[in-house]
Motif scaffolding. Structure first.
Motif, short mmCIF file in Angstrom:
data_model
loop_
_atom_site.label_atom_id
_atom_site.label_comp_id
_atom_site.label_asym_id
_atom_site.label_seq_id
_atom_site.Cartn_x
_atom_site.Cartn_y
_atom_site.Cartn_z
N LYS A 1 -1.84 0.18 -13.74
CA LYS A 1 -2.89 -0.78 -13.07
C LYS A 1 -4.03 0.05 -12.28
O LYS A 1 -3.49 1.06 -11.60
CB LYS A 1 -2.09 -1.72 -12.18
N PRO A 2 -5.12 -0.52 -12.50
CA PRO A 2 -6.11 0.07 -11.30
C PRO A 2 -5.72 -0.18 -10.02
O PRO A 2 -5.29 -1.25 -9.68
CB PRO A 2 -7.38 -0.69 -11.80
N ILE A 3 -6.11 0.46 -8.82
CA ILE A 3 -5.86 0.24 -7.61
C ILE A 3 -6.23 -1.02 -6.88
O ILE A 3 -5.42 -1.51 -6.20
CB ILE A 3 -6.19 1.58 -6.79
N GLU A 4 -7.42 -1.42 -7.67
CA GLU A 4 -7.71 -2.87 -7.09
C GLU A 4 -6.77 -4.06 -7.53
O GLU A 4 -7.01 -4.99 -6.80
CB GLU A 4 -9.35 -3.19 -7.72
N GLU A 5 -5.84 -3.85 -8.55
CA GLU A 5 -5.12 -4.84 -8.87
C GLU A 5 -3.71 -4.64 -8.25
O GLU A 5 -2.65 -5.60 -8.69
CB GLU A 5 -4.84 -4.75 -10.58
N THR A 6 -3.33 -3.74 -7.42
CA THR A 6 -2.13 -3.48 -6.89
C THR A 6 -2.11 -4.13 -5.52
O THR A 6 -3.05 -4.31 -4.71
CB THR A 6 -1.81 -2.11 -6.70
N LYS A 7 -0.87 -4.67 -4.94
CA LYS A 7 -0.84 -5.20 -3.77
C LYS A 7 -0.66 -3.90 -2.59
O LYS A 7 0.02 -2.96 -2.76
CB LYS A 7 0.47 -6.01 -3.71
N SER A 8 -1.49 -4.35 -1.51
CA SER A 8 -1.41 -3.27 -0.48
C SER A 8 0.03 -3.62 0.34
O SER A 8 0.42 -4.65 0.60
CB SER A 8 -2.42 -3.27 0.37
N VAL A 9 0.77 -2.55 0.61
CA VAL A 9 2.13 -2.61 1.38
C VAL A 9 1.94 -1.70 2.60
O VAL A 9 1.12 -0.87 2.67
CB VAL A 9 3.19 -2.30 0.26
N GLU A 10 2.84 -1.88 3.60
CA GLU A 10 3.03 -0.81 4.68
C GLU A 10 4.56 -0.54 4.68
O GLU A 10 5.51 -1.44 4.35
CB GLU A 10 2.50 -1.60 6.12
#
Length: 167
Positions: A1-10
């Protein structure tokens, strides 16, 4: 997936040994009470012959030097979710063999009584233990066991094991 379609996590900090709570350090807050020390000693000494039988069965080893000591302890909920318990890592003796190791185990105290015991034939080189927050969310605290093993020429191998006590 392109980075724009991934969920940001911490990353959530569970335990950080670099912040002055490294495994092996003595905590100013946690001190072994004389009463707890006596409960552990009485339990271990009262079961010493059984423990030594287990040593002989598992590894054809025998205890050659009495080295009883409590090397670590922690507070948490180790066998029963949300209970107030204490765990104690102890060394009973040094075993015979080419590379003699300390023989001992873990004693769990709840309500002023030793109610659980875990035996280690060679302690895995463990010298210290600490509690961790409930990592797997089952209401029980996990423990960290620290091991430092000399490997000759001034070098040491350090490791930790994260465990949960299962009845």
């Amino acid at each position: 997936k392109p980075i724009e379609e991934t969920k940001s996590v911490e990353l959530i900090e569970v335990w950080d040994g670099t912040k002055g709570t490294t495994v092996g350090e003595k905590s100013e807050k946690l001190q072994i009470s004389k009463g707890d020390e006596e409960i552990v000693k009485e339990f271990v000494r009262g079961n010493e012959s059984k423990i030594k039988e287990l040593v002989a069965k598992q590894d054809d080893t025998e205890c050659v030097t009495d080295t009883f000591s409590i090397t670590g302890f922690a507070e948490g909920s180790f066998t029963t979710p949300n209970a107030k318990e204490k765990v104690f890592l102890y060394s009973l003796c040094e075993g015979s063999g080419v590379y003699p190791n300390k023989v001992g185990g873990i004693v769990v105290i709840a309500d002023g009584k030793a109610n659980n015991h875990l035996f280690f034939n060679e302690l895995g080189g463990y010298q210290q233990l600490k509690s961790l927050p409930d990592i797997n969310q089952n209401g029980k605290s996990e423990i960290v066991l620290e091991s430092t093993t000399p490997i000759n020429q001034g070098y040491f191998f350090n490791s930790i094991a994260v465990r949960e006590i299962d009845e």
